[in-house]
Design a protein around this motif. Structure first.
Motif, PDB file in Angstrom:
ATOM      1  N   SER A 237       0.821  -1.215   0.000  1.00 26.17           N
ATOM      2  CA  SER A 237       0.000   0.000   0.000  1.00 26.17           C
ATOM      3  C   SER A 237       0.854   1.265   0.000  1.00 26.17           C
ATOM      4  CB  SER A 237      -0.906   0.035   1.228  1.00 26.17           C
ATOM      5  OG  SER A 237      -1.916  -0.942   1.143  1.00 26.17           O
TER       6      SER A 237
ATOM      7  N   ARG B 290      -2.801   8.419  -2.500  1.00 24.18           N
ATOM      8  CA  ARG B 290      -2.824   7.013  -2.089  1.00 24.18           C
ATOM      9  C   ARG B 290      -2.744   6.133  -3.327  1.00 24.18           C
ATOM     10  NH1 ARG B 290      -7.568   4.999  -0.016  1.00 24.18           N
ATOM     11  NH2 ARG B 290      -6.464   3.315   1.007  1.00 24.18           N
TER      12      ARG B 290
ATOM     13  N   SER C 267      -6.010   1.806  12.896  1.00 22.82           N
ATOM     14  CA  SER C 267      -6.359   2.190  11.528  1.00 22.82           C
ATOM     15  C   SER C 267      -6.035   1.093  10.524  1.00 22.82           C
ATOM     16  CB  SER C 267      -5.587   3.447  11.108  1.00 22.82           C
ATOM     17  OG  SER C 267      -6.037   4.570  11.819  1.00 22.82           O
TER      18      SER C 267
ATOM     19  N   VAL D 141      -4.904   1.137   6.942  1.00 21.92           N
ATOM     20  CA  VAL D 141      -4.356   2.225   6.132  1.00 21.92           C
ATOM     21  C   VAL D 141      -4.316   1.905   4.643  1.00 21.92           C
ATOM     22  CG1 VAL D 141      -3.011   3.157   8.051  1.00 21.92           C
ATOM     23  CG2 VAL D 141      -1.983   1.428   6.556  1.00 21.92           C
ATOM     24  N   GLY D 142      -4.655   0.671   4.292  1.00 21.84           N
ATOM     25  CA  GLY D 142      -4.671   0.318   2.878  1.00 21.84           C
ATOM     26  C   GLY D 142      -4.887  -1.163   2.688  1.00 21.84           C
ATOM     27  N   GLY D 143      -5.053  -1.559   1.427  1.00 26.89           N
ATOM     28  CA  GLY D 143      -5.227  -2.969   1.124  1.00 26.89           C
ATOM     29  C   GLY D 143      -4.909  -3.239  -0.332  1.00 26.89           C
TER      30      GLY D 143
ATOM     31  N   MET E 124      -7.153  -0.711  -2.213  1.00 25.91           N
ATOM     32  CA  MET E 124      -7.368   0.693  -1.838  1.00 25.91           C
ATOM     33  C   MET E 124      -8.344   0.892  -0.671  1.00 25.91           C
ATOM     34  SD  MET E 124      -5.445   2.814  -3.543  1.00 25.91           S
ATOM     35  CE  MET E 124      -6.269   4.392  -3.503  1.00 25.91           C
ATOM     36  N   HIS E 125      -8.752  -0.185  -0.002  1.00 21.49           N
ATOM     37  CA  HIS E 125      -9.692  -0.046   1.113  1.00 21.49           C
ATOM     38  C   HIS E 125      -9.058   0.689   2.295  1.00 21.49           C
ATOM     39  CE1 HIS E 125     -11.935  -2.808  -1.242  1.00 21.49           C
ATOM     40  NE2 HIS E 125     -12.651  -3.364  -0.280  1.00 21.49           N
ATOM     41  N   ARG E 126      -9.882   1.373   3.048  1.00 23.66           N
ATOM     42  CA  ARG E 126      -9.492   1.934   4.340  1.00 23.66           C
ATOM     43  C   ARG E 126     -10.583   1.635   5.365  1.00 23.66           C
ATOM     44  NH1 ARG E 126      -9.459   7.475   4.826  1.00 23.66           N
ATOM     45  NH2 ARG E 126      -8.066   7.335   6.617  1.00 23.66           N
ATOM     46  N   GLY E 127     -10.204   1.686   6.643  1.00 24.55           N
ATOM     47  CA  GLY E 127     -11.209   1.423   7.662  1.00 24.55           C
ATOM     48  C   GLY E 127     -10.630   1.442   9.055  1.00 24.55           C
ATOM     49  N   ILE E 128     -11.385   0.816   9.954  1.00 25.90           N
ATOM     50  CA  ILE E 128     -11.003   0.747  11.362  1.00 25.90           C
ATOM     51  C   ILE E 128     -11.050  -0.725  11.779  1.00 25.90           C
ATOM     52  CG2 ILE E 128     -11.682   1.388  13.724  1.00 25.90           C
ATOM     53  CD1 ILE E 128     -10.908   3.864  12.238  1.00 25.90           C
TER      54      ILE E 128
ATOM     55  N   TYR F 228     -14.659   1.310   5.640  1.00 20.14           N
ATOM     56  CA  TYR F 228     -15.568   2.420   5.348  1.00 20.14           C
ATOM     57  C   TYR F 228     -15.293   3.022   3.980  1.00 20.14           C
ATOM     58  CZ  TYR F 228     -16.790   1.998  10.250  1.00 20.14           C
ATOM     59  OH  TYR F 228     -17.213   1.512  11.460  1.00 20.14           O
ATOM     60  N   GLU F 229     -14.153   2.653   3.410  1.00 18.97           N
ATOM     61  CA  GLU F 229     -13.876   3.018   2.016  1.00 18.97           C
ATOM     62  C   GLU F 229     -13.623   1.728   1.255  1.00 18.97           C
ATOM     63  OE1 GLU F 229     -11.336   7.130   2.698  1.00 18.97           O
ATOM     64  OE2 GLU F 229     -10.996   5.981   0.869  1.00 18.97           O
TER      65      GLU F 229
ATOM     66  N   ASN G  29      -2.708   8.443  13.566  1.00 19.65           N
ATOM     67  CA  ASN G  29      -1.587   7.597  13.163  1.00 19.65           C
ATOM     68  C   ASN G  29      -0.726   8.260  12.095  1.00 19.65           C
ATOM     69  OD1 ASN G  29      -2.156   5.337  14.860  1.00 19.65           O
ATOM     70  ND2 ASN G  29      -3.973   4.971  13.587  1.00 19.65           N
TER      71      ASN G  29
ATOM     72  N   MET H 197     -11.230   7.866  10.716  1.00 17.09           N
ATOM     73  CA  MET H 197     -10.993   7.811   9.264  1.00 17.09           C
ATOM     74  C   MET H 197     -10.322   9.062   8.699  1.00 17.09           C
ATOM     75  SD  MET H 197     -11.814   4.861   7.928  1.00 17.09           S
ATOM     76  CE  MET H 197     -12.130   5.152   6.183  1.00 17.09           C
TER      77      MET H 197
END
Lengths: 173, 173, 173
Positions: free
Chosen positions: A133, A145, B133, B135-137, B143-147, B170-171, C118, C143
Protein backbone atom coordinates in the motif's frame (compact mmCIF):
# COMPACT_ATOMS: atom_id res chain seq x y z
CA UNK A 1 7.72 -23.39 -6.72
CA UNK A 2 7.75 -19.74 -7.76
CA UNK A 3 4.76 -20.41 -9.94
CA UNK A 4 2.84 -22.02 -7.12
CA UNK A 5 3.62 -19.11 -4.87
CA UNK A 6 2.68 -16.69 -7.58
CA UNK A 7 -0.71 -18.17 -8.05
CA UNK A 8 -1.14 -18.29 -4.29
CA UNK A 9 0.01 -14.81 -3.35
CA UNK A 10 -0.16 -12.51 -6.33
CA UNK A 11 -3.44 -10.74 -5.82
CA UNK A 12 -4.04 -8.70 -8.96
CA UNK A 13 -5.36 -5.19 -8.61
CA UNK A 14 -8.82 -4.72 -9.96
CA UNK A 15 -8.37 -3.92 -13.60
CA UNK A 16 -11.16 -1.43 -13.97
CA UNK A 17 -9.27 1.35 -12.23
CA UNK A 18 -6.74 3.45 -14.09
CA UNK A 19 -4.03 5.23 -12.10
CA UNK A 20 -4.24 9.03 -11.97
CA UNK A 21 -0.43 9.09 -11.76
CA UNK A 22 2.16 6.46 -12.58
CA UNK A 23 5.90 6.18 -11.81
CA UNK A 24 8.45 3.38 -12.13
CA UNK A 25 11.53 3.62 -9.92
CA UNK A 26 14.30 1.32 -8.72
CA UNK A 27 16.07 1.21 -5.41
CA UNK A 28 19.28 -0.49 -4.44
CA UNK A 29 20.11 -2.07 -1.09
CA UNK A 30 23.64 -3.02 -0.03
CA UNK A 31 23.57 -4.54 3.42
CA UNK A 32 26.47 -4.17 5.84
CA UNK A 33 28.31 -7.45 6.34
CA UNK A 34 31.21 -6.31 8.50
CA UNK A 35 33.49 -5.61 5.53
CA UNK A 36 31.69 -3.13 3.27
CA UNK A 37 31.21 -0.09 5.51
CA UNK A 38 32.04 2.27 2.67
CA UNK A 39 29.40 0.95 0.27
CA UNK A 40 26.68 -0.36 2.55
CA UNK A 41 23.34 1.47 2.47
CA UNK A 42 21.58 -0.65 5.08
CA UNK A 43 22.42 -2.44 8.30
CA UNK A 44 21.02 -5.26 10.37
CA UNK A 45 20.08 -3.69 13.71
CA UNK A 46 18.04 -6.44 15.34
CA UNK A 47 18.33 -10.20 15.24
CA UNK A 48 16.76 -13.17 16.95
CA UNK A 49 18.35 -14.82 19.99
CA UNK A 50 21.75 -16.25 19.11
CA UNK A 51 22.24 -14.36 15.84
CA UNK A 52 24.57 -11.42 15.17
CA UNK A 53 24.39 -8.13 13.28
CA UNK A 54 26.73 -8.83 10.38
CA UNK A 55 25.22 -12.07 9.03
CA UNK A 56 21.54 -12.44 8.18
CA UNK A 57 19.98 -15.00 10.55
CA UNK A 58 19.83 -18.65 9.58
CA UNK A 59 16.15 -19.50 9.41
CA UNK A 60 15.13 -17.48 6.33
CA UNK A 61 16.53 -14.46 8.20
CA UNK A 62 13.49 -14.67 10.52
CA UNK A 63 13.75 -11.95 13.13
CA UNK A 64 16.19 -9.65 11.38
CA UNK A 65 15.36 -5.97 11.17
CA UNK A 66 17.34 -3.85 8.74
CA UNK A 67 17.39 -0.06 8.58
CA UNK A 68 18.12 1.47 5.17
CA UNK A 69 18.88 4.63 3.26
CA UNK A 70 18.99 3.37 -0.32
CA UNK A 71 19.51 5.33 -3.54
CA UNK A 72 16.55 5.51 -5.92
CA UNK A 73 17.24 5.56 -9.65
CA UNK A 74 15.17 5.87 -12.81
CA UNK A 75 16.67 2.74 -14.32
CA UNK A 76 18.18 -0.48 -13.07
CA UNK A 77 21.75 0.83 -12.83
CA UNK A 78 23.15 1.23 -9.33
CA UNK A 79 25.49 3.91 -10.65
CA UNK A 80 22.85 6.09 -12.28
CA UNK A 81 22.35 9.50 -10.72
CA UNK A 82 19.95 9.05 -7.78
CA UNK A 83 16.62 10.89 -7.88
CA UNK A 84 16.03 10.37 -4.17
CA UNK A 85 16.43 8.03 -1.25
CA UNK A 86 14.32 5.11 0.04
CA UNK A 87 14.42 5.27 3.84
CA UNK A 88 12.91 3.07 6.51
CA UNK A 89 13.04 -0.51 7.65
CA UNK A 90 12.44 -4.07 6.51
CA UNK A 91 11.81 -7.06 8.69
CA UNK A 92 12.23 -10.71 7.84
CA UNK A 93 9.19 -12.22 9.51
CA UNK A 94 8.76 -15.83 8.42
CA UNK A 95 10.54 -19.01 9.46
CA UNK A 96 9.77 -21.20 6.48
CA UNK A 97 10.15 -18.91 3.49
CA UNK A 98 11.57 -15.47 2.62
CA UNK A 99 8.97 -12.89 3.57
CA UNK A 100 9.48 -9.37 4.77
CA UNK A 101 7.39 -6.53 6.12
CA UNK A 102 8.13 -3.06 4.84
CA UNK A 103 7.69 0.40 6.31
CA UNK A 104 9.51 3.04 4.31
CA UNK A 105 9.42 6.34 2.47
CA UNK A 106 10.61 7.50 -0.92
CA UNK A 107 12.13 10.96 -0.54
CA UNK A 108 12.25 12.26 -4.10
CA UNK A 109 14.25 15.33 -5.03
CA UNK A 110 14.76 15.72 -8.74
CA UNK A 111 13.67 18.17 -11.39
CA UNK A 112 10.71 15.89 -12.10
CA UNK A 113 9.54 15.10 -8.58
CA UNK A 114 9.76 16.86 -5.23
CA UNK A 115 8.05 15.13 -2.36
CA UNK A 116 7.69 11.96 -0.36
CA UNK A 117 5.72 8.73 -0.79
CA UNK A 118 4.95 6.50 2.21
CA UNK A 119 4.68 2.72 1.85
CA UNK A 120 3.55 -0.10 4.11
CA UNK A 121 2.90 -3.77 3.52
CA UNK A 122 3.89 -7.40 3.41
CA UNK A 123 6.44 -8.46 0.81
CA UNK A 124 6.42 -12.18 -0.04
CA UNK A 125 9.87 -11.97 -1.59
CA UNK A 126 9.75 -15.24 -3.55
CA UNK A 127 6.67 -14.14 -5.46
CA UNK A 128 7.51 -12.48 -8.75
CA UNK A 129 5.22 -9.50 -8.40
CA UNK A 130 3.65 -8.34 -5.14
CA UNK A 131 1.56 -5.38 -4.03
CA UNK A 132 1.94 -3.10 -1.03
CA UNK A 133 0.00 0.00 0.00
CA UNK A 134 0.92 3.61 -0.62
CA UNK A 135 -0.57 5.14 2.51
CA UNK A 136 0.17 8.80 1.91
CA UNK A 137 2.42 11.40 0.38
CA UNK A 138 3.66 14.96 0.66
CA UNK A 139 4.86 17.72 -1.72
CA UNK A 140 4.06 16.68 -5.29
CA UNK A 141 2.34 13.63 -3.83
CA UNK A 142 0.26 15.58 -1.32
CA UNK A 143 -2.41 13.25 0.15
CA UNK A 144 -1.96 10.66 -2.61
CA UNK A 145 -2.82 7.01 -2.09
CA UNK A 146 -2.24 3.99 -4.24
CA UNK A 147 -0.62 0.63 -4.78
CA UNK A 148 3.02 -0.18 -5.43
CA UNK A 149 3.87 -3.36 -7.30
CA UNK A 150 7.30 -4.62 -6.32
CA UNK A 151 9.53 -6.95 -8.32
CA UNK A 152 12.98 -8.18 -7.34
CA UNK A 153 15.05 -6.98 -10.26
CA UNK A 154 18.35 -8.38 -9.00
CA UNK A 155 19.59 -10.33 -6.05
CA UNK A 156 23.30 -10.92 -5.57
CA UNK A 157 24.35 -13.16 -2.74
CA UNK A 158 23.20 -11.84 0.59
CA UNK A 159 24.64 -8.36 0.10
CA UNK A 160 22.84 -6.61 -2.78
CA UNK A 161 19.30 -6.50 -4.03
CA UNK A 162 17.48 -4.15 -6.35
CA UNK A 163 13.73 -3.67 -6.36
CA UNK A 164 11.64 -2.33 -9.22
CA UNK A 165 8.75 -0.34 -7.79
CA UNK A 166 5.77 0.33 -10.01
CA UNK A 167 3.92 3.15 -8.27
CA UNK A 168 0.27 3.56 -9.19
CA UNK A 169 -1.66 6.36 -7.55
CA UNK A 170 -5.43 6.00 -7.58
CA UNK A 171 -6.12 9.02 -5.40
CA UNK A 172 -4.43 12.20 -6.60
CA UNK A 173 -5.08 15.73 -5.33
CA UNK B 1 -9.12 -0.91 36.66
CA UNK B 2 -10.06 -2.31 33.26
CA UNK B 3 -13.29 -0.34 33.44
CA UNK B 4 -11.45 2.87 34.26
CA UNK B 5 -9.10 2.32 31.37
CA UNK B 6 -11.98 1.46 29.10
CA UNK B 7 -13.75 4.69 29.79
CA UNK B 8 -10.47 6.54 29.37
CA UNK B 9 -9.22 4.97 26.16
CA UNK B 10 -12.06 3.36 24.25
CA UNK B 11 -12.92 5.97 21.69
CA UNK B 12 -16.06 4.73 19.98
CA UNK B 13 -16.34 5.04 16.24
CA UNK B 14 -18.97 7.45 15.09
CA UNK B 15 -22.13 5.43 14.87
CA UNK B 16 -23.63 7.11 11.83
CA UNK B 17 -21.29 5.33 9.43
CA UNK B 18 -21.99 1.80 8.26
CA UNK B 19 -19.10 -0.32 6.99
CA UNK B 20 -19.14 -1.14 3.27
CA UNK B 21 -17.43 -4.45 4.14
CA UNK B 22 -17.10 -6.33 7.41
CA UNK B 23 -14.89 -9.24 8.52
CA UNK B 24 -14.13 -10.85 11.89
CA UNK B 25 -10.87 -12.77 12.14
CA UNK B 26 -8.62 -14.12 14.87
CA UNK B 27 -4.88 -14.39 15.01
CA UNK B 28 -2.67 -16.39 17.32
CA UNK B 29 0.74 -15.40 18.64
CA UNK B 30 3.15 -17.84 20.29
CA UNK B 31 6.31 -16.04 21.31
CA UNK B 32 9.67 -17.79 21.37
CA UNK B 33 10.93 -18.31 24.93
CA UNK B 34 14.06 -20.36 24.28
CA UNK B 35 12.24 -23.72 24.51
CA UNK B 36 9.41 -23.65 21.97
CA UNK B 37 11.22 -23.21 18.65
CA UNK B 38 8.89 -25.68 16.94
CA UNK B 39 5.67 -23.90 17.85
CA UNK B 40 6.69 -20.29 18.16
CA UNK B 41 5.25 -17.89 15.58
CA UNK B 42 6.97 -14.75 16.88
CA UNK B 43 10.28 -13.77 18.40
CA UNK B 44 11.66 -10.94 20.49
CA UNK B 45 14.30 -9.28 18.34
CA UNK B 46 15.02 -6.10 20.27
CA UNK B 47 15.10 -5.35 23.98
CA UNK B 48 16.09 -2.47 26.23
CA UNK B 49 19.54 -2.26 27.82
CA UNK B 50 20.11 -5.20 30.16
CA UNK B 51 17.28 -7.41 28.88
CA UNK B 52 17.58 -10.52 26.69
CA UNK B 53 15.70 -12.01 23.73
CA UNK B 54 13.99 -14.99 25.34
CA UNK B 55 12.22 -13.28 28.24
CA UNK B 56 9.97 -10.25 27.80
CA UNK B 57 11.55 -7.27 29.60
CA UNK B 58 10.64 -6.46 33.17
CA UNK B 59 9.01 -3.08 33.10
CA UNK B 60 5.76 -3.90 31.29
CA UNK B 61 8.00 -5.25 28.51
CA UNK B 62 8.92 -1.64 27.66
CA UNK B 63 11.37 -1.62 24.79
CA UNK B 64 10.71 -5.08 23.39
CA UNK B 65 10.12 -5.45 19.67
CA UNK B 66 8.66 -8.73 18.43
CA UNK B 67 8.48 -9.88 14.82
CA UNK B 68 5.62 -12.22 13.96
CA UNK B 69 4.15 -14.52 11.35
CA UNK B 70 0.92 -15.63 13.04
CA UNK B 71 -1.85 -17.86 11.67
CA UNK B 72 -5.23 -16.20 11.06
CA UNK B 73 -8.36 -18.25 11.66
CA UNK B 74 -12.07 -17.71 11.24
CA UNK B 75 -12.81 -18.75 14.82
CA UNK B 76 -11.00 -18.70 18.15
CA UNK B 77 -9.39 -22.14 17.73
CA UNK B 78 -5.62 -22.15 17.24
CA UNK B 79 -5.94 -25.45 15.41
CA UNK B 80 -8.52 -24.36 12.86
CA UNK B 81 -7.34 -24.26 9.27
CA UNK B 82 -5.62 -20.90 8.74
CA UNK B 83 -7.07 -18.52 6.14
CA UNK B 84 -3.92 -16.44 6.06
CA UNK B 85 -1.03 -15.00 8.05
CA UNK B 86 -0.65 -11.87 10.16
CA UNK B 87 2.87 -10.54 9.55
CA UNK B 88 4.74 -7.58 10.97
CA UNK B 89 5.89 -6.26 14.30
CA UNK B 90 4.65 -5.18 17.70
CA UNK B 91 6.45 -2.95 20.14
CA UNK B 92 5.90 -2.64 23.87
CA UNK B 93 6.21 1.09 24.36
CA UNK B 94 5.12 2.05 27.86
CA UNK B 95 6.83 1.75 31.23
CA UNK B 96 3.81 1.91 33.52
CA UNK B 97 1.19 -0.21 31.77
CA UNK B 98 0.92 -2.72 28.92
CA UNK B 99 0.70 -0.79 25.70
CA UNK B 100 1.96 -1.75 22.29
CA UNK B 101 2.32 -0.18 18.88
CA UNK B 102 1.38 -2.29 15.88
CA UNK B 103 2.49 -2.30 12.26
CA UNK B 104 1.35 -5.41 10.43
CA UNK B 105 -0.40 -6.93 7.45
CA UNK B 106 -3.06 -9.61 7.06
CA UNK B 107 -2.14 -11.76 4.05
CA UNK B 108 -5.39 -13.59 3.29
CA UNK B 109 -5.47 -16.53 0.97
CA UNK B 110 -8.68 -18.52 1.16
CA UNK B 111 -11.58 -19.26 -1.14
CA UNK B 112 -13.39 -16.27 0.41
CA UNK B 113 -10.61 -13.68 0.45
CA UNK B 114 -7.49 -13.08 -1.61
CA UNK B 115 -5.52 -10.00 -0.72
CA UNK B 116 -3.78 -8.05 1.98
CA UNK B 117 -4.92 -5.58 4.65
CA UNK B 118 -2.44 -3.14 6.23
CA UNK B 119 -2.84 -2.01 9.85
CA UNK B 120 -1.17 0.65 11.99
CA UNK B 121 -1.92 2.01 15.43
CA UNK B 122 -1.57 2.10 19.18
CA UNK B 123 -2.89 -0.85 21.14
CA UNK B 124 -3.61 -0.10 24.84
CA UNK B 125 -3.66 -3.81 25.67
CA UNK B 126 -5.46 -3.57 29.02
CA UNK B 127 -8.46 -1.87 27.45
CA UNK B 128 -11.16 -4.33 26.46
CA UNK B 129 -11.80 -2.98 22.98
CA UNK B 130 -9.44 -0.69 21.09
CA UNK B 131 -9.34 0.77 17.59
CA UNK B 132 -6.47 0.94 15.12
CA UNK B 133 -6.36 2.19 11.53
CA UNK B 134 -6.60 0.14 8.36
CA UNK B 135 -4.36 2.22 6.13
CA UNK B 136 -4.67 0.32 2.88
CA UNK B 137 -5.23 -2.97 1.12
CA UNK B 138 -4.51 -4.94 -2.02
CA UNK B 139 -6.24 -7.65 -4.08
CA UNK B 140 -9.84 -8.04 -2.85
CA UNK B 141 -9.13 -5.13 -0.53
CA UNK B 142 -7.70 -2.87 -3.22
CA UNK B 143 -7.37 0.69 -1.84
CA UNK B 144 -9.69 -0.05 1.11
CA UNK B 145 -9.49 1.93 4.34
CA UNK B 146 -11.21 1.42 7.66
CA UNK B 147 -11.00 0.75 11.36
CA UNK B 148 -10.11 -2.51 13.13
CA UNK B 149 -11.44 -3.09 16.62
CA UNK B 150 -9.14 -5.40 18.55
CA UNK B 151 -10.05 -7.48 21.60
CA UNK B 152 -7.73 -9.80 23.50
CA UNK B 153 -9.59 -13.08 23.23
CA UNK B 154 -7.10 -15.13 25.25
CA UNK B 155 -3.87 -14.54 27.07
CA UNK B 156 -1.93 -17.45 28.49
CA UNK B 157 1.13 -16.67 30.56
CA UNK B 158 3.69 -14.77 28.56
CA UNK B 159 3.75 -17.18 25.64
CA UNK B 160 0.38 -17.19 23.88
CA UNK B 161 -2.20 -14.57 23.05
CA UNK B 162 -5.09 -14.50 20.64
CA UNK B 163 -6.61 -11.33 19.26
CA UNK B 164 -10.09 -10.94 17.80
CA UNK B 165 -9.98 -8.41 14.99
CA UNK B 166 -13.22 -6.82 13.90
CA UNK B 167 -12.43 -5.33 10.49
CA UNK B 168 -14.74 -2.57 9.31
CA UNK B 169 -14.04 -1.01 5.96
CA UNK B 170 -15.57 2.42 5.35
CA UNK B 171 -13.88 3.02 2.02
CA UNK B 172 -14.36 0.19 -0.48
CA UNK B 173 -13.52 0.29 -4.19
CA UNK C 1 23.52 24.52 5.53
CA UNK C 2 20.08 24.43 7.04
CA UNK C 3 18.92 26.75 4.31
CA UNK C 4 20.34 24.53 1.61
CA UNK C 5 18.66 21.52 3.12
CA UNK C 6 15.44 23.44 3.50
CA UNK C 7 15.31 24.34 -0.12
CA UNK C 8 16.19 20.77 -1.01
CA UNK C 9 13.80 18.89 1.24
CA UNK C 10 10.95 21.12 2.33
CA UNK C 11 8.23 20.20 -0.09
CA UNK C 12 5.41 22.66 0.52
CA UNK C 13 1.87 21.39 0.60
CA UNK C 14 -0.25 22.59 -2.23
CA UNK C 15 -1.67 25.85 -1.08
CA UNK C 16 -5.08 25.55 -2.63
CA UNK C 17 -6.35 23.09 -0.05
CA UNK C 18 -7.63 24.26 3.32
CA UNK C 19 -7.60 21.82 6.23
CA UNK C 20 -11.00 20.65 7.47
CA UNK C 21 -9.49 20.36 10.96
CA UNK C 22 -6.32 21.85 12.42
CA UNK C 23 -4.38 21.15 15.65
CA UNK C 24 -0.97 22.18 16.96
CA UNK C 25 0.61 19.95 19.59
CA UNK C 26 4.03 19.38 21.10
CA UNK C 27 5.67 16.20 22.27
CA UNK C 28 8.68 15.69 24.45
CA UNK C 29 11.24 12.90 24.20
CA UNK C 30 13.76 12.09 26.93
CA UNK C 31 15.94 9.20 25.85
CA UNK C 32 17.35 6.73 28.35
CA UNK C 33 21.12 7.14 28.73
CA UNK C 34 21.82 4.71 31.56
CA UNK C 35 21.36 7.31 34.29
CA UNK C 36 17.90 8.83 33.87
CA UNK C 37 15.59 5.85 34.28
CA UNK C 38 13.12 7.92 36.31
CA UNK C 39 12.62 10.63 33.68
CA UNK C 40 13.26 8.84 30.42
CA UNK C 41 10.29 8.45 28.07
CA UNK C 42 12.12 6.56 25.32
CA UNK C 43 14.82 3.95 25.01
CA UNK C 44 17.25 2.76 22.37
CA UNK C 45 16.32 -0.86 21.70
CA UNK C 46 18.33 -1.64 18.59
CA UNK C 47 21.73 -0.51 17.42
CA UNK C 48 24.16 -1.32 14.64
CA UNK C 49 26.99 -3.80 15.09
CA UNK C 50 29.40 -2.60 17.76
CA UNK C 51 27.13 0.03 19.36
CA UNK C 52 25.30 -0.19 22.68
CA UNK C 53 21.86 0.73 24.01
CA UNK C 54 22.70 3.67 26.25
CA UNK C 55 24.61 5.87 23.80
CA UNK C 56 23.26 6.84 20.38
CA UNK C 57 25.47 5.31 17.70
CA UNK C 58 28.39 7.25 16.28
CA UNK C 59 27.62 7.70 12.61
CA UNK C 60 24.65 10.12 12.81
CA UNK C 61 23.03 7.47 15.00
CA UNK C 62 22.56 5.34 11.86
CA UNK C 63 20.94 2.06 12.82
CA UNK C 64 19.44 3.07 16.16
CA UNK C 65 15.80 2.26 16.82
CA UNK C 66 14.13 3.99 19.75
CA UNK C 67 10.76 3.10 21.28
CA UNK C 68 8.86 5.93 22.92
CA UNK C 69 5.91 6.88 25.08
CA UNK C 70 6.18 10.67 25.14
CA UNK C 71 3.87 13.22 26.78
CA UNK C 72 1.93 15.50 24.43
CA UNK C 73 1.26 19.07 25.53
CA UNK C 74 -0.63 22.05 24.15
CA UNK C 75 2.36 24.35 24.51
CA UNK C 76 6.13 24.01 24.51
CA UNK C 77 6.45 23.38 28.25
CA UNK C 78 7.50 19.86 29.25
CA UNK C 79 5.76 20.36 32.58
CA UNK C 80 2.38 21.35 31.20
CA UNK C 81 -0.43 18.92 31.85
CA UNK C 82 -0.28 16.26 29.10
CA UNK C 83 -3.27 15.90 26.79
CA UNK C 84 -2.13 12.50 25.59
CA UNK C 85 0.82 10.31 24.68
CA UNK C 86 2.87 9.92 21.51
CA UNK C 87 3.68 6.22 21.17
CA UNK C 88 5.70 4.29 18.62
CA UNK C 89 9.18 4.17 17.22
CA UNK C 90 11.79 6.26 15.44
CA UNK C 91 14.72 5.00 13.46
CA UNK C 92 17.91 6.82 12.56
CA UNK C 93 18.43 5.70 9.00
CA UNK C 94 21.18 7.73 7.36
CA UNK C 95 24.96 7.60 7.66
CA UNK C 96 25.86 11.10 6.47
CA UNK C 97 23.22 13.33 8.08
CA UNK C 98 20.54 13.16 10.78
CA UNK C 99 17.46 11.60 9.27
CA UNK C 100 14.86 9.44 10.92
CA UNK C 101 11.85 7.39 9.94
CA UNK C 102 8.77 7.66 12.10
CA UNK C 103 5.90 5.29 12.84
CA UNK C 104 3.81 6.47 15.77
CA UNK C 105 0.41 7.31 17.16
CA UNK C 106 -0.97 10.24 19.12
CA UNK C 107 -3.33 8.88 21.79
CA UNK C 108 -5.30 11.96 22.84
CA UNK C 109 -7.43 11.99 25.93
CA UNK C 110 -8.49 15.43 27.02
CA UNK C 111 -11.75 17.32 27.30
CA UNK C 112 -11.10 18.67 23.79
CA UNK C 113 -10.00 15.51 21.98
CA UNK C 114 -10.64 11.81 22.44
CA UNK C 115 -9.08 9.56 19.86
CA UNK C 116 -5.95 8.51 18.08
CA UNK C 117 -3.99 9.85 15.09
CA UNK C 118 -1.59 7.60 13.16
CA UNK C 119 1.54 8.99 11.52
CA UNK C 120 4.13 7.60 9.12
CA UNK C 121 6.96 9.20 7.22
CA UNK C 122 10.54 10.29 6.74
CA UNK C 123 11.87 13.03 8.98
CA UNK C 124 14.92 14.88 7.64
CA UNK C 125 15.75 16.27 11.08
CA UNK C 126 18.09 19.06 9.99
CA UNK C 127 15.42 20.63 7.81
CA UNK C 128 13.48 23.34 9.62
CA UNK C 129 10.02 22.19 8.60
CA UNK C 130 9.18 18.76 7.21
CA UNK C 131 5.99 16.92 6.30
CA UNK C 132 4.87 13.40 7.14
CA UNK C 133 1.61 11.57 6.41
CA UNK C 134 -1.34 11.15 8.72
CA UNK C 135 -2.52 7.76 7.55
CA UNK C 136 -5.61 7.31 9.70
CA UNK C 137 -7.38 8.04 12.94
CA UNK C 138 -9.95 6.76 15.42
CA UNK C 139 -12.48 8.28 17.84
CA UNK C 140 -12.79 12.02 17.16
CA UNK C 141 -10.41 11.47 14.25
CA UNK C 142 -12.34 8.56 12.78
CA UNK C 143 -10.99 7.81 9.26
CA UNK C 144 -9.22 11.18 9.04
CA UNK C 145 -6.22 11.69 6.78
CA UNK C 146 -3.86 14.59 6.42
CA UNK C 147 -0.37 16.01 6.68
CA UNK C 148 1.65 16.80 9.79
CA UNK C 149 4.34 19.47 9.58
CA UNK C 150 7.06 18.82 12.14
CA UNK C 151 9.52 21.36 13.52
CA UNK C 152 12.22 20.68 16.09
CA UNK C 153 11.26 23.13 18.81
CA UNK C 154 14.14 22.29 21.15
CA UNK C 155 17.09 19.95 21.17
CA UNK C 156 19.23 19.61 24.29
CA UNK C 157 22.34 17.49 24.04
CA UNK C 158 21.50 13.94 23.08
CA UNK C 159 18.90 13.43 25.78
CA UNK C 160 15.93 15.74 25.18
CA UNK C 161 14.09 16.96 22.12
CA UNK C 162 10.74 18.57 21.62
CA UNK C 163 8.79 18.51 18.38
CA UNK C 164 6.07 20.91 17.33
CA UNK C 165 3.49 19.03 15.27
CA UNK C 166 1.16 21.04 13.08
CA UNK C 167 -1.64 18.62 12.25
CA UNK C 168 -3.68 19.45 9.18
CA UNK C 169 -6.52 17.13 8.27
CA UNK C 170 -7.73 17.30 4.68
CA UNK C 171 -10.11 14.38 4.94
CA UNK C 172 -12.55 14.63 7.84
CA UNK C 173 -15.62 12.45 8.42
Amino acid sequence: MLLALSSAFAFPSKKQYKPCKHLVLYFHDIIYNGKNAGNATSAIVAAPDGANLTILAGQFHFGNIAVFDDPITLDNNLHSKPVGRAQGLYIYDTKNTFTSWLGFTFVLNSTDHQGTINFSGADPIMVKSRDISIVGGTGDFFMHRGIATIMTDAFEGEVYFRLRVDIKFYECW
